[in-house]
Enzyme design. Sequence first.
Site, PDB file in Angstrom:
ATOM      1  N   HIS B 250      40.203  15.233   9.549  1.00 48.37           N
ATOM      2  CA  HIS B 250      40.018  13.788   9.496  1.00 48.37           C
ATOM      3  C   HIS B 250      39.246  13.292  10.718  1.00 48.37           C
ATOM      4  CE1 HIS B 250      41.385   9.813   8.008  1.00 48.37           C
ATOM      5  NE2 HIS B 250      41.229   9.466   9.272  1.00 48.37           N
ATOM      6  N   HIS B 324      40.880   5.144   2.508  1.00 51.00           N
ATOM      7  CA  HIS B 324      42.301   5.239   2.809  1.00 51.00           C
ATOM      8  C   HIS B 324      43.013   5.759   1.567  1.00 51.00           C
ATOM      9  CE1 HIS B 324      45.592   3.669   5.603  1.00 51.00           C
ATOM     10  NE2 HIS B 324      44.803   4.418   6.306  1.00 51.00           N
TER      11      HIS B 324
END
Lengths: 275, 996
Positions: B250, B324
């Site tokens: 990430h 998200h």
Amino acid sequence: MSPEVKVIVITGYGTNCETEMAHGCRVAGAEHVDIVHMSELLYGERKLDDYHLLCLPGGFLDGDDLGAGQAGAHRFKHAAVKGSGEKVQEQLGRFIKAGKLVLGVCNGFQMMVKTGILPGLGGRYDRRDVSLTHNDSSRFEDRWVALTVNEKSPCVFTRGLKQLYFPVRHGEGKLVARDQTVLDRIQAEELVALRYADLQTGEPTMRYPDNPNGSPDGIAGLCDPTGRLFGLMPHPEAFLHRTNHPRWTREELPEEGQGVALLRNGIDFIRTELL
Amino acid sequence: MLARIQVGLKPAFSDSFGEKIKKRITGDLHLPVAEVRTLKVFTVDAGITPEELEAAAKGPYCDPVIQDYSLGTLALDWNWSFDWLIEVGFRPGVTDNEGRTAAQALEYLLGRKLARGEAVYTSTQFLISGKLSREQAEIIASKLLANELIQRFTIVSREELDAAGGIKPYAPKVTGESRGRVAEVELDVSDKELIHISREGVLALSLDEMKLIRDYFARGEVQAARKKMGLSARVTDVELEMLAQTWSEHCKHKIFSGDIHYENVSEGSKTVIHSLFDSYIRKSTNEIRARMGAGDWCLSVFKDNAGVVRWNPEWSLVIKVETHNSPSALDPYGGALTGIVGVNRDPFGTGMGAKLVCNTDVFCFASPFYDKPLPARLLHPKRIFEGVREGVEHGGNKSGIPTVNGSLVFDERFAGKPLVFCGTVGIMPATVNGQPSERKKAQVGDLIVMTGGRIGKDGIHGATFSSEELHEGSPATAVQIGDPITQKKMFDCLLKARDRGLYHCITDNGAGGLSSSVGEMSQDTGGFELHLDRAPLKYAGLQPWEIFVSEAQERMTLAVAPDKIDELLALCAKMDVEATVLGTFTDSGKIHILYEGRTIAYLDMDFVHEGLPAMQMVAKWEPPVHPEPALPAEPDLGRTLKTLLGRLNICSKEYVVRQYDHEVQGGSVVKPLTGAANDGPSDAAVVRPVLGSFEGAVISHGICPRYSDIDTFHMVACALDEAVRNALAVGAGLELMAGLDNFCWCDPILSEKTPDGPYKLAQLVRANEALYRYTTAYGVPCISGKDSMKNDYIVGGTKISIPPTLLFTVMAKIDDVRRAVTMDAKRAGDLVYVLGTTYPELGGSEYFDQLGAVGNSVPRVRAEEALPRYRALEQAIKEGLVASCHDCSDGGLGVTLAETAFAGGLGLAVDLRRVPAEGIGRDDLLLFAESQSRFVVTVRPEEAARFEAVMGATGWARVGKVTVEPVLALTGLGGASVVSEPLAGLKAAWQKTLAF
């Protein structure tokens, strides 16, 4: 030096239409427009007394928690100004007494009814006679609506205006009166300055979506008996230029948006009556 | 005292929220419910008197005009008739925004601040009338009213409530150890044990990475340095968590920066690609910037939280798009809310900080009408849809940022993980205090200051958790709920701090929390010293490592010179924003973290930031072959058109758009909905970021994951072309047009779980090849982007991988918004043109999907044909020659013609024989092919000659007329009428699908 029209636009704690409101007031001719954060009032750095028009713009004070405007109204009433210990509500009372103007839009209108300064029946500005609650659809909606002006209303902001077209952008805009007597009195005293209208006929309507929230009698805006305090759910500051209009690419429209005329009424009134 | 205050609408008023819930119960759960009434419960846990409690109930918690309150049980006070009461409240530690506001209101009333441990908690009661069993009541609670990851519920029948006289007060207070402990982890263990440590701890570190860490701690000089600080040779939990966060996919983008051994079987070639990002994305941007020379408007690309472009001499624009996905899968509302308020902090934390101008959102879901059994842990797509919609509604609307552009994309595979893209544009003065605003730098000796929200257990392991697939053990703590008002208050304050020059550097606390924000900023100086015990906490009981990596929202980190700190803290105090000094930026070369004066982490900056070698990966491309559909012999084109208009990917998204404020801030020029009845689908948004100026920002996007089933090269090419032509359709210029690439992929790394990794990685390589080719062809540089590489779901034997998806977002400029064009037909008598050639390209199309096939003839982008057409169209719009312009995408020309007509409330008469086409002999293929770079344009007859002259030889034709008669009338290739559909029917078909 020629006298200046001074406007205070309050922001902070979730208000979000302050920029276009201030811009609108300038376009409408106000010489001096300040965007003032609530904390500046609470720190005594600014005070309402120095202005002629108080604008309470739209937004989500405290996230609409506890009900739209409820927590903000509570802050006006209870938070003390540093140094003097005065409450903002007391400054506001003095401001109103001096015959100055208050304009509340959307969340600002919700604040006005929840602080009790609207509808101001019998000249009392501390009693909650009406409220604004969840739309019948139980949804927040952004939608342009036709509005018809009550020409008999004492409202100084709507003088000379007839039909208006502004967006509503709210989830809690349905007006509710404490009881029928209050509603009757509001109507009898012509305090309903603005009504949602049928797009085709221009007549007040209860039909969704022309009436976006189910407000009785199509009530979209209320003033006090002096006409100097005005609150409305639709956003005049969202229509300052023709390119704000949802159909400006297909209709011949004047350069200036209709919101400017409404604001100019208030500013011109100050110039003739208060300066 | 611990007491409950209940508030509810007076019985005489109808409860619209209750009505909405009833509709969801009957409509989605098919359970018989006659009425739902809702009440709000405030649980006050504070040392106050009964009189003060009553004053709170009567005052801020209740609206006397419309509500009643009770200190007992309101339902019983009213003697309300109902069968079941369900009360839903938050679990301990979950953000309760209304509870926070209620506590603040109580403070105003009491004239004092609440003490530590004192709080107000909210919950909601649903009084349900209906003949339901307890099991059915539980279904309502668990499938609709509560998400058990973050909420708890109580169910009592009317009889039980009568007998008990009420519900006992309960405060969801976090309890835990109040003393911070630091654990040490032994890494001198077997490989198996190393893998176990990583998996158990949600560290998402590979075996190789674990070994690197182990070897670092075995070094003599490392051990000696640690010893001086009072640390053993074993890694502390704080250190391990920091390494896991910094090295997570990430945060580190290992796939985009690693080495790929790529074999293209169809071309018979083999190559090694060192970093996809450098080889394609950065390379393209560098080349385009070099071409622009002195006119280069890119101010800051790829290095900050968002990209920055020069808008005009006075202003710079900033833009970022984020995803998200993983949190939204677990808690759609909280995940999406955090997605939008999270991406808001990116432009805000870029350069010296930007004011936010508008948001975008694109959601990818499975069908809300999904009716098959759901795999474990997955929420129903309708619930995800509603939760995400509402999360973005609250995040965007309450932040006062208009949502101006977006999409909903549907594919069954998004049931495994929904994609939630959120973007934000910001604006900042070109210079702040005389310095270019895009530059920032922490100085040695600057204080580390954290502002905004407090730290809690929320969002722990967000960065590492989203670097894995969704599995049984995915942690609930990764989920959090954003608080837009706390964030807005902070933004209001920090913009003033920026203009007064009170900080040197600013960044947001997103994934990885302080570990990431302080870690990144300290690279300016070469080290930091941080005292975790000084961080303000939401509640006691957090361990030091949790404080360090918590992703609790609404926080920015600043670098503040010591001589400015008093002024900054005073400003924050005045504006009701918490700000705390946590440490100092140093040049020690060390990451030095303390807790209560004791060192708990001591790492070399070099090792943390440079210690990870390039990952080695394999990719192999063999194009798939799909069966072709059996085409209907004599298709009913009118009916087919209506079917297509009603398909999820094409139908009206008004239900969602209306619930987003798309015009706050006053700069709205082209809104998402347009046309005669304000309900046609705009191609792009036009916004004036500076009121009083007529320069407009154009925001658009392209996304077409269906084409990935054939070839991701063309998927990317088409997404990019779609974004560009959408922007051009409203009047954007090509000169200042910036792109953003957001890759959402399924895990492309070969492993036991992912035997087809080489194919998926090859898809990624091809996607990047296309990105390079078409960004350079159009001169649209990417200025920012993001990748999310683990969009898979694996539970038990079930694996669902999303189709590889690129969202391409465009931000461009229109010099004068008064020249902007919308997509609706304007006047009867106007001439209709089709720009661009239609090819037999139906692979991956909506039409083929309707026929149950994928096909192979995926649309291709012919940039060399398209570019002259785009330049000509830009010129024609600039000269005011275009009445309407609408791009052709999903559903092809047929859908575009229908939308142009019904949005304008005017008919179209079009002769398909005149439409520029190659290799097409059937009306259905001509109408529904999804060839790229095409538009339908209408032009006033008096402008036709000039329009045609400007368009020159760029592949267009005049095909018909706008008519008064409200009918779409098409003449087919055979010369006969093939479609004659009243607009009302077409529009109804388009509107009814998602009319929730």
